[in-house]
Enzyme design. Structure first.
Site, PDB file in Angstrom:
ATOM      1  N   GLY A  22     -52.184 -20.412 -14.675  1.00  0.00           N
ATOM      2  CA  GLY A  22     -53.549 -20.867 -14.446  1.00  0.00           C
ATOM      3  C   GLY A  22     -54.163 -20.319 -13.175  1.00  0.00           C
ATOM      4  O   GLY A  22     -55.383 -20.177 -13.076  1.00  0.00           O
TER       5      GLY A  22
ATOM      6  N   GLY B 133     -50.916 -23.912 -14.123  1.00  0.00           N
ATOM      7  CA  GLY B 133     -51.442 -25.196 -14.551  1.00  0.00           C
ATOM      8  C   GLY B 133     -50.441 -26.303 -14.276  1.00  0.00           C
ATOM      9  O   GLY B 133     -49.223 -26.083 -14.291  1.00  0.00           O
TER      10      GLY B 133
ATOM     11  N   ASP C  92     -51.191 -17.010 -21.216  1.00  0.00           N
ATOM     12  CA  ASP C  92     -52.515 -17.345 -21.753  1.00  0.00           C
ATOM     13  C   ASP C  92     -53.567 -17.106 -20.683  1.00  0.00           C
ATOM     14  O   ASP C  92     -53.471 -16.134 -19.955  1.00  0.00           O
ATOM     15  CB  ASP C  92     -52.532 -18.773 -22.316  1.00  0.00           C
TER      16      ASP C  92
ATOM     17  N   GLU D 236     -44.558 -17.644 -18.427  1.00  0.00           N
ATOM     18  CA  GLU D 236     -44.638 -18.715 -19.419  1.00  0.00           C
ATOM     19  C   GLU D 236     -43.496 -18.743 -20.428  1.00  0.00           C
ATOM     20  O   GLU D 236     -43.120 -19.818 -20.921  1.00  0.00           O
ATOM     21  CB  GLU D 236     -45.982 -18.635 -20.158  1.00  0.00           C
TER      22      GLU D 236
END
Length: 343
Positions: A111, A66, A142, A134
């Site tokens: 992402g 992301g 996530d 992350e």
């Protein structure tokens, strides 16, 4: 969002998604998530679209994650909306009624994993580099990683989630990220055949499939399982510290650079994800990320590794042994505001 950040086209019997930010390693912006979701919903009801292909512009990355660089300055409301919309897209891909085929050629993280791993077909080339890094920026894995990683062999998923270790082609196949290994040079030919051939998707992919190679990570599995199968994170760190092997030393050193709070959150997230449904895993992730604006490590990780790139994050707290268990537990409580909508 510039019009060409993601290019959405029809090609024969395919709907095609092209991630088109090669200079930014195709990092996923909020606008890109919304555009991809809108196209997928339209194509789901279009009888002329039999399958969807998602691939990248450029050779370096499918999608490096992301686009979090601007999160701190845009504030909590933007971050929350970004994650709400991204997670809804991930859920849509997972339950998509038509074949969803990701051509993953190069770096795929965060992402980028979210817009590939949940699809029916994940093609990895000889250049793939898969990771969920992350914890290095004070975040947790996530985009459904708390469902995917715990279902990898043994404790490999927890190892990957805590350390951010990168996997190459053989390893990505062995742990289940990839469903097919194809060569970069064949991807354009495969796309043409998928768009125009009359035989099935699997028949096309099988014509180009490469033989499985030995996976180095499986050779490490006994060590990974022994250390990462410990009952608590502190036991895990202690187990590594007591082992003088090269693997244990390198792994312990990697963990020492990560946010202690993010490690504690990730350990619990992966353990709980083993027994939850996909949807409940994503909601659990939402409970955590919706509180990231309250936790200084996430902003500090972005500063140190993405913006200023001094690679010297100042974590707070700086040591795992002082991470407050009550604070960790609070991240798993239901998030404030409207429930997460995954439909």
């Amino acid at each position: 969002m510039p019009q060409n950040d993601v290019v959405l086209t029809r090609k024969g019997r395919l709907g095609k998604i092209l991630l088109n930010r090669p200079k930014a390693l195709n990092a996923l912006t909020h606008g890109m998530s919304l555009s991809i979701e809108a196209a997928l919903r339209e194509w789901a009801d279009d009888g002329g679209v039999e399958a969807v292909v998602i691939r990248q512009a450029g050779d370096r990355a499918f999608c490096a994650g992301g686009d979090v660089r601007q999160f701190p300055e845009k504030g909590a409301a933007f971050m929350h909306q970004y994650w709400r919309d991204e997670y809804r897209l991930n859920a849509l891909i997972r339950r998509y009624p038509k074949p969803y085929i990701a051509f993953v050629d190069g770096i795929v993280m965060g992402g980028g994993v979210g817009v590939s791993v949940h699809g029916s077909h994940r093609i990895v080339t000889e250049h793939v580099a898969f990771a969920m890094p992350e914890t290095a920026i004070g975040l947790v894995p996530d985009v459904g990683a708390s469902y995917v990683l715990p279902r990898m062999p043994g404790e490999i998923g927890l190892f990957l989630g805590l350390t951010g270790t990168r996997l190459g082609t053989a390893d990505a196949m062995a742990v289940g990220f990839g469903t097919h290994h194809l060569l970069r040079a064949d991807l354009d030919h495969v796309e043409e055949e998928l768009a125009n051939a009359t035989d099935g998707i699997d028949a096309v992919l099988d014509r180009y499939r490469q033989a499985a190679a030995p996976a180095p990570i499986l050779a490490r599995r006994s060590e990974i399982d022994r250390h990462f199968g410990q009952p608590t994170l502190r036991d895990l760190v202690r187990s590594l510290a007591e082992d003088t092997s090269d693997f244990a030393t390198a792994t312990g050193a990697a963990l020492a650079t990560r946010s202690p709070t993010a490690l504690a959150l990730t350990f619990r997230l992966m353990r709980e994800g083993r027994r939850k449904s996909f949807e409940d895993c994503v909601r659990m992730e939402w409970n955590i990320v919706s509180r990231m604006d309250e936790h200084s490590d996430f902003a500090e990780g972005i500063r140190a590794l993405i913006v200023e790139k001094d690679n010297k994050p100042r974590w707070n707290p700086s040591r795992l042994d002082v991470v407050d268990e009550a604070t960790v537990a609070r991240y798993f409580e239901p998030a404030a505001g409207p429930p997460l909508d995954l439909n």
